[in-house]
Write an enzyme that holds these catalytic residues in place. Structure first.
Site, PDB file in Angstrom:
ATOM      1  N   PRO A  58      49.624  35.780  49.842  1.00 41.82           N
ATOM      2  CA  PRO A  58      48.995  35.270  51.272  1.00 41.82           C
ATOM      3  C   PRO A  58      47.175  35.403  50.704  1.00 41.82           C
ATOM      4  CG  PRO A  58      50.526  36.761  51.897  1.00 41.82           C
ATOM      5  CD  PRO A  58      50.580  36.828  50.429  1.00 41.82           C
ATOM      6  N   GLU A  59      46.455  34.088  51.336  1.00 39.18           N
ATOM      7  CA  GLU A  59      45.130  34.265  51.139  1.00 39.18           C
ATOM      8  C   GLU A  59      44.564  34.675  52.460  1.00 39.18           C
ATOM      9  OE1 GLU A  59      43.153  31.129  48.858  1.00 39.18           O
ATOM     10  OE2 GLU A  59      44.985  30.757  47.576  1.00 39.18           O
ATOM     11  N   LYS A  88      41.388  40.826  52.988  1.00 40.03           N
ATOM     12  CA  LYS A  88      42.685  40.836  53.260  1.00 40.03           C
ATOM     13  C   LYS A  88      43.394  41.881  53.935  1.00 40.03           C
ATOM     14  CE  LYS A  88      43.322  37.163  49.640  1.00 40.03           C
ATOM     15  NZ  LYS A  88      44.020  36.714  48.356  1.00 40.03           N
ATOM     16  N   ARG A 142      44.618  32.305  35.973  1.00 42.40           N
ATOM     17  CA  ARG A 142      45.180  31.394  36.959  1.00 42.40           C
ATOM     18  C   ARG A 142      44.867  29.899  36.680  1.00 42.40           C
ATOM     19  NH1 ARG A 142      44.585  34.671  41.554  1.00 42.40           N
ATOM     20  NH2 ARG A 142      46.119  33.263  42.312  1.00 42.40           N
TER      21      ARG A 142
END
Length: 293
Positions: free
Chosen positions: A2-3, A59, A282
C-alpha cells in the site's frame, strides 16, 4: 505494498468505526509482533483504553488512546492530561485490518486481536509478517524510530517549493531514486513517483541536483496533484474493513495510471511506446518522448 493514499484511506476507514470505542482486551497471536516479555504489559496498557482518534504520519497508522477514567457523566469528553498512549502500526507489504463481529471466524494470518466494547473485533493480519505494531506514550511519537526521520507531509506547508529545491540540490542520486526516499520526499511509492514524473515531463534517471527551478516547480505541483487525485477517486486500492482481503480493487484504478505498468502501450500524450527499466531494484516506467533527458 500500500502507498500513502491507500494508507490514508485505511486511516479514514478505521476512524469511522473506532473513534469513541473502548478496547476491552487485546491478544497477540504472533509472538515476534510484540516481544514475549512485554506482551502482558502491552495488553494491560490497552485494556479499558478509549480510542480518541486515528491519524497518519507517512505510512504509519497512529491510533490515539486514553486510559483516563471519565471525571463525571457531565464531562463525558474530559480526558486527564498525561494519560495518552498511541498504537503505532505499519502495514509494510501485506498487513491489513479486518473489522469482525464476535461470531465471524478469524481470517488467515491473524496476528493481533483488539476486542472492542461493541462486541466487535479489530484484527490485524499479515501474511508476510513484516508489519509493525508498537505502543508508545503520546509525547514520544514524534521521536519514535521510523517516524522521526520522515520528511514533511506532502500537503503540509513545510513541503514547499523551496524545501524540494534544497533537497534536490543536495543529492547526486537519480531523481526517481530520491523520490522514493521517505526521509527526503514523503508519500511517493513506486507507482506515484512514476506518475508524478510523467505528469511533470521529467526523465526519472536525471540527476536530482541538475533540475532547473522551472522543472522543480512542475514536479512539486505534480507530486501534490497525483496524491490528491489518488485520494479522491483514482487510488489503486479501496479499503473495505469487512472484505476478506481488507482491500478491494476500485473499478477504474488502471485508467488512473498514465504510465505505470503500461510498458509497450502508447503514451496517452504523444503516442510513443511506454518503456520500462529496472532501476534501483524497482520497475521504472516512462515515455521516451515526453520525458527526454
Amino acid at each position: 505494498m500500500p502507498e500513502l493514499p491507500e494508507v490514508e484511506q485505511m486511516v479514514r476507514a478505521l476512524r469511522r468505526v473506532l473513534v469513541r470505542r473502548r478496547v476491552v482486551a487485546s491478544e497477540i497471536l504472533l509472538p515476534k509482533l510484540v516481544p514475549l516479555g512485554s506482551q502482558a504489559a502491552f495488553n494491560r496498557k490497552l485494556r479499558g483504553a478509549r480510542i480518541i482518534g486515528v491519524r497518519r504520519r507517512g505510512k504509519f497508522i497512529l491510533i490515539d488512546l486514553d486510559k483516563a477514567k471519565m471525571l463525571s457523566h457531565r464531562r463525558a469528553t474530559g480526558i486527564r492530561r498525561g494519560s495518552g498512549i498511541v498504537l503505532i502500526v505499519h502495514l509494510r507489504m501485506t498487513g491489513k485490518f479486518r473489522y469482525l463481529s464476535a461470531e465471524e471466524p478469524l481470517p488467515r494470518h491473524a496476528h493481533a486481536i483488539f476486542y472492542l466494547d461493541n462486541d466487535r473485533r479489530l484484527v490485524f493480519c499479515d501474511q508476510r509478517q513484516f508489519g509493525v505494531i508498537k505502543l508508545v506514550a503520546y509525547s514520544r511519537v514524534a521521536g519514535t524510530k521510523g517516524i522521526r526521520e520522515l520528511a514533511p507531509e506532502p500537503f503540509s506547508d513545510e513541503f514547499s517549493f523551496e524545501y524540494l529545491k534544497q533537497t534536490l540540490a543536495r543529492s547526486q542520486r537519480s531523481l526517481k531514486t530520491l523520490l522514493l526516499d521517505q526521509t527526503r520526499v514523503l508519500g511517493l511509492g513506486n507507482i506515484y513517483a512514476s506518475e508524478a514524473l510523467f505528469r511533470s515531463a521529467i526523465n526519472p534517471f536525471k540527476i536530482a541536483a541538475t533540475l532547473s527551478s522551472q522543472r522543480i516547480e512542475r514536479l512539486h505541483q505534480a507530486i501534490r496533484e497525483v496524491l490528491s487525485d489518488a485520494l479522491s477517486d483514482g487510488s489503486a486500492l479501496r479499503v473495505n474493513l469487512e472484505h476478506r482481503d481488507g482491500f478491494s480493487y476500485g473499478e477504474a484504478f488502471e485508467d488512473f495510471w498514465q504510465v505505470y505498468d503500461r510498458e509497450g502501450e502508447p503514451c496517452m500524450k504523444c503516442g510513443a511506446k511506454i518503456r520500462r527499466m529496472t532501476h534501483g531494484g524497482r520497475s521504472t516506467y516512462w515515455c521516451p518522448k515526453c520525458q527526454k533527458r
